[in-house]
Design a protein around this motif. Structure first.
Motif, PDB file in Angstrom:
ATOM      1  N   SER A  22       0.560  -1.086  -0.324  1.00 60.29           N
ATOM      2  CA  SER A  22       0.367   0.452   0.163  1.00 60.29           C
ATOM      3  C   SER A  22       0.617   1.530   0.340  1.00 60.29           C
ATOM      4  O   SER A  22       0.417   2.081  -1.250  1.00 60.29           O
ATOM      5  CB  SER A  22      -0.977  -0.047   1.232  1.00 60.29           C
ATOM      6  OG  SER A  22      -1.566  -1.058   1.096  1.00 60.29           O
ATOM      7  N   ILE A  23       1.809   1.334   0.831  1.00 61.98           N
ATOM      8  CA  ILE A  23       2.841   2.234   0.966  1.00 61.98           C
ATOM      9  C   ILE A  23       4.439   1.428   0.461  1.00 61.98           C
ATOM     10  O   ILE A  23       5.034   1.765   1.626  1.00 61.98           O
ATOM     11  CB  ILE A  23       3.235   2.585   1.782  1.00 61.98           C
ATOM     12  CG1 ILE A  23       1.972   3.486   2.611  1.00 61.98           C
ATOM     13  CG2 ILE A  23       3.312   4.250   2.371  1.00 61.98           C
ATOM     14  CD1 ILE A  23       1.308   3.612   4.220  1.00 61.98           C
ATOM     15  N   PRO A  24       4.232   1.585  -0.688  1.00 59.68           N
ATOM     16  CA  PRO A  24       6.018   1.422  -1.048  1.00 59.68           C
ATOM     17  C   PRO A  24       6.954   1.820  -0.985  1.00 59.68           C
ATOM     18  O   PRO A  24       7.226   3.201  -1.813  1.00 59.68           O
ATOM     19  CB  PRO A  24       5.653   0.588  -2.581  1.00 59.68           C
ATOM     20  CG  PRO A  24       4.789   1.802  -3.453  1.00 59.68           C
ATOM     21  CD  PRO A  24       4.233   1.768  -1.511  1.00 59.68           C
ATOM     22  N   HIS A  25       7.947   2.684   0.144  1.00 55.28           N
ATOM     23  CA  HIS A  25       8.251   3.596   0.875  1.00 55.28           C
ATOM     24  C   HIS A  25      10.364   2.630   1.182  1.00 55.28           C
ATOM     25  O   HIS A  25       9.096   2.126   1.944  1.00 55.28           O
ATOM     26  CB  HIS A  25       7.569   3.495   1.629  1.00 55.28           C
ATOM     27  CG  HIS A  25       8.154   5.503   2.083  1.00 55.28           C
ATOM     28  ND1 HIS A  25       9.299   5.632   2.492  1.00 55.28           N
ATOM     29  CD2 HIS A  25       8.504   7.128   1.086  1.00 55.28           C
ATOM     30  CE1 HIS A  25       9.943   7.268   3.002  1.00 55.28           C
ATOM     31  NE2 HIS A  25       8.874   7.488   2.037  1.00 55.28           N
ATOM     32  N   GLY A  58      10.080   1.847   4.743  1.00 56.22           N
ATOM     33  CA  GLY A  58       8.983   0.800   5.491  1.00 56.22           C
ATOM     34  C   GLY A  58       8.793   0.889   6.655  1.00 56.22           C
ATOM     35  O   GLY A  58       7.403   2.239   6.676  1.00 56.22           O
ATOM     36  N   PRO A  59       8.463   0.606   7.947  1.00 58.95           N
ATOM     37  CA  PRO A  59       8.039   0.533   8.893  1.00 58.95           C
ATOM     38  C   PRO A  59       7.874   2.455   9.577  1.00 58.95           C
ATOM     39  O   PRO A  59       6.481   2.464   9.756  1.00 58.95           O
ATOM     40  CB  PRO A  59       8.391   0.031  10.214  1.00 58.95           C
ATOM     41  CG  PRO A  59       9.567  -1.034   9.073  1.00 58.95           C
ATOM     42  CD  PRO A  59       9.826  -0.317   7.863  1.00 58.95           C
ATOM     43  N   PHE A  60       9.126   2.923   9.578  1.00 58.86           N
ATOM     44  CA  PHE A  60       9.067   4.279   9.329  1.00 58.86           C
ATOM     45  C   PHE A  60       7.672   5.310   9.258  1.00 58.86           C
ATOM     46  O   PHE A  60       7.065   6.002   8.855  1.00 58.86           O
ATOM     47  CB  PHE A  60      10.154   4.947   9.376  1.00 58.86           C
ATOM     48  CG  PHE A  60      10.354   6.719   8.682  1.00 58.86           C
ATOM     49  CD1 PHE A  60       9.862   7.765   9.769  1.00 58.86           C
ATOM     50  CD2 PHE A  60      10.784   6.656   7.003  1.00 58.86           C
ATOM     51  CE1 PHE A  60       9.683   8.976   9.186  1.00 58.86           C
ATOM     52  CE2 PHE A  60      10.042   8.157   6.568  1.00 58.86           C
ATOM     53  CZ  PHE A  60      10.143   9.064   7.399  1.00 58.86           C
ATOM     54  N   ALA A 101      11.625  -1.495  -1.291  1.00 58.53           N
ATOM     55  CA  ALA A 101      10.708  -1.431  -2.123  1.00 58.53           C
ATOM     56  C   ALA A 101      10.294  -0.412  -3.172  1.00 58.53           C
ATOM     57  O   ALA A 101       9.624  -0.161  -4.100  1.00 58.53           O
ATOM     58  CB  ALA A 101       9.097  -0.684  -1.256  1.00 58.53           C
ATOM     59  N   GLU A 102      11.347   0.956  -3.240  1.00 57.09           N
ATOM     60  CA  GLU A 102      11.309   2.536  -4.392  1.00 57.09           C
ATOM     61  C   GLU A 102      12.431   1.478  -5.113  1.00 57.09           C
ATOM     62  O   GLU A 102      12.199   2.425  -6.375  1.00 57.09           O
ATOM     63  CB  GLU A 102      11.399   3.193  -3.322  1.00 57.09           C
ATOM     64  CG  GLU A 102      10.528   4.103  -2.026  1.00 57.09           C
ATOM     65  CD  GLU A 102      11.055   5.398  -2.206  1.00 57.09           C
ATOM     66  OE1 GLU A 102      12.090   6.162  -2.697  1.00 57.09           O
ATOM     67  OE2 GLU A 102      11.206   5.892  -0.912  1.00 57.09           O
ATOM     68  N   GLU A 103      13.030   0.163  -5.040  1.00 55.29           N
ATOM     69  CA  GLU A 103      13.917  -0.278  -6.497  1.00 55.29           C
ATOM     70  C   GLU A 103      13.408  -0.986  -6.727  1.00 55.29           C
ATOM     71  O   GLU A 103      13.961  -1.739  -7.415  1.00 55.29           O
ATOM     72  CB  GLU A 103      14.939  -0.218  -5.055  1.00 55.29           C
ATOM     73  CG  GLU A 103      16.115   0.498  -4.669  1.00 55.29           C
ATOM     74  CD  GLU A 103      16.597   0.576  -3.614  1.00 55.29           C
ATOM     75  OE1 GLU A 103      17.994   0.586  -3.648  1.00 55.29           O
ATOM     76  OE2 GLU A 103      16.303   0.482  -2.711  1.00 55.29           O
ATOM     77  N   ALA A 134      16.288   7.046   4.468  1.00 54.41           N
ATOM     78  CA  ALA A 134      15.131   7.800   4.461  1.00 54.41           C
ATOM     79  C   ALA A 134      14.068   8.398   5.572  1.00 54.41           C
ATOM     80  O   ALA A 134      13.412   9.131   5.372  1.00 54.41           O
ATOM     81  CB  ALA A 134      13.893   6.736   3.520  1.00 54.41           C
ATOM     82  N   LEU A 135      14.940   8.116   6.335  1.00 56.73           N
ATOM     83  CA  LEU A 135      14.974   8.806   7.961  1.00 56.73           C
ATOM     84  C   LEU A 135      15.338  10.302   7.294  1.00 56.73           C
ATOM     85  O   LEU A 135      15.126  11.135   7.568  1.00 56.73           O
ATOM     86  CB  LEU A 135      15.489   8.663   8.938  1.00 56.73           C
ATOM     87  CG  LEU A 135      14.716   7.208   9.257  1.00 56.73           C
ATOM     88  CD1 LEU A 135      15.415   6.081  10.343  1.00 56.73           C
ATOM     89  CD2 LEU A 135      12.791   8.217  10.361  1.00 56.73           C
TER      90      LEU A 135
END
Length: 467
Positions: A79-82, A85-87, A227-229, A318-319
């Motif tokens: 749903s949120i391919p980022h 991840g958990p963040f 996921a973004e890759e 990502a953070l």
């Protein structure tokens, strides 16, 4: 001014983008590779407190938790391919503070797991080269595999798939070589926390062994950070997760039973290389099979070590991109398009942990055991926040696109959530000093979080989290 700020953000994003190059097989390789070192070492520490039979029960409970968790977590990932991840899921569900808690916990998990694996690599190499200091070998492993991750994700993922397949092959070789000496009586002798019969004291050992059962499966959720890759994350990630967890459950059961049945399992319960030592029971110290296991066994450790470097670097990236860490950590290499600064930063922390015996070796546990436990604390807190995020998003955003839905909702995520809470409570009870250190990390991070609100306001626009 808002328009100008937005334009500045758009201009910045090009420095913070990852390439979509990963296919389903590569993601499966990452999923299994991230975890497979857990079949080679770490889990046997659980025998020291629970015994073989008690640890089987603990491992079955943890396997059920992970299976229901992965089926539920996959809904969030697709749903949120980022890369966060958990963040990203917690931030979407609970806002910046939720994002901080999930991100910090994930960071602890993925930054503290590699030093434990690197020390095991050093222990395996020490078997072949007694004059080689395990810690120096561990640092060398960091330098080599940080460089490989910087060169490019596609090369890194292809390497990960190859070493994962070799690692699986080697586990089957191990089971085949020790099978002639398989005696169930070896496995069951003293199997209840050192006793031959079950007692109330066996429960104590089973709960104390939880972190080491988690080590069997720790970090499989790291696929979310790739996921973004992924070329087609909404299709490929569910396949990678489901087949990955099934692969790992089969391997965990096989390795544990065959190692314990090969001889005196108590000699394997507090060491970093239980499989070569188990094989010694059958083929002797100088057998070619034993030396082959040491060399090929390194593939399992390398697969996880290499994969978790990929995972921690994407979490740091990502953070930092979202303003939770300094912005310069989110820069990608101009040529290789990999988060090279994040890779190096996590490596510096890991190498420092390897050489921090006096700081990390406390509470009567070995350096490796404490590092493993610290990593597991991060994982369990992240699992709890992720399942809470799933429930919150189901209620708050019922129309969100969900390419994969958690089966048997709400039973699966609820079981995973309750099991994770039980794990956290028992871990705090049995590892209070490590829990205090973990809490201090989170508290210091939260102070930084409160002091750097301006970083998040100035961070590049993140379309995936603004929808």
């Amino acid at each position: 001014m808002k328009s100008e700020s937005k334009n500045q953000h758009v201009g910045k994003v090009t420095h913070h983008e990852l390439k979509q190059t990963l296919g389903t097989w590569q993601l499966w390789g990452i999923a299994v590779g991230l975890v497979i070192s857990g079949e080679y070492f770490g889990w046997s520490y659980g025998w020291a407190s629970a015994g073989t039979l008690g640890f089987v029960i603990t491992a079955i409970f943890i396997a059920a938790m992970y299976t229901t968790f992965i089926f539920s977590f996959t809904e969030l990932t697709t749903s949120i391919p980022h890369a966060g991840g958990p963040f990203a899921y917690a931030r979407h569900a609970f806002g910046p503070t939720g994002g901080y808690l999930a991100g910090a916990a994930t960071l602890v998990e993925f930054v503290f797991a590699p030093p434990a694996i690197a020390l095991a690599i050093g222990a395996y190499l020490h078997v072949q080269f007694p004059g080689l200091e395990p810690k120096h070998a561990a640092m060398g492993a960091y330098l080599v595999f940080m460089a490989l991750n910087i060169v490019g994700v596609q090369i890194a993922a292809a390497f990960e798939l190859c070493v994962t397949l070799l690692a699986i092959f080697e586990l089957f070789v191990f089971m085949g070589v020790v099978s002639p000496g398989f005696q169930w009586s070896n496995f069951t002798k003293g199997g209840w926390s050192g006793a031959d019969t079950f007692s109330m004291g066996s429960f104590h050992g089973m709960f104390a062994a939880i972190p080491f059962a988690i080590w069997f499966f720790l970090a499989i959720e790291g696929v979310a950070m790739a996921a973004e890759e992924a070329k087609n994350p909404k299709r490929s990630i569910p396949i990678a997760y489901v087949t990955g967890i099934l692969t790992l459950v089969v391997l965990a059961i096989g390795v544990m039973v065959f190692a314990g049945a090969a001889g005196d399992w108590t000699k394997l319960s507090n060491i970093n290389d239980p499989l070569p030592q188990a094989m010694k029971f059958i083929v002797g110290e100088h057998s070619g099979w034993m030396h082959m296991l040491v060399w090929l066994g390194l593939f399992g450790l390398v697969a996880s070590f290499h994969g978790i470097i990929l995972g921690y670097s994407r979490q740091i990236f990502a953070l930092a991109r979202a303003g939770y860490l300094p912005e310069w950590l989110s820069r990608v290499h101009p040529r290789f398009k990999t988060p090279h600064r994040a890779i190096i930063a996590g490596g510096v922390v890991g190498i420092a942990a390897i050489y921090s015996d006096e700081l990390i070796q406390f509470g009567g546990q070995t350096l490796t055991a404490n590092i493993v436990t610290m990593s597991v604390f991060g994982a369990i807190v992240m699992y709890i926040i992720s399942m809470l995020s799933l429930f919150k998003l189901r209620r708050a955003e019922p129309n969100m696109e969900r390419p994969f839905r958690a089966p048997l909702f709400p039973v699966f995520p609820a079981f995973a959530l309750v099991a994770a809470v039980i794990c956290l409570a028992t871990m705090v009870y049995f590892n209070f000093l490590v829990a205090i250190v973990f809490a201090i990390f989170l508290a210091l991070g939260y102070v930084y979080f409160l002091m750097t609100r301006h970083q998040r306001e100035a961070a590049p626009a993140d379309a995936l989290l603004e929808e």
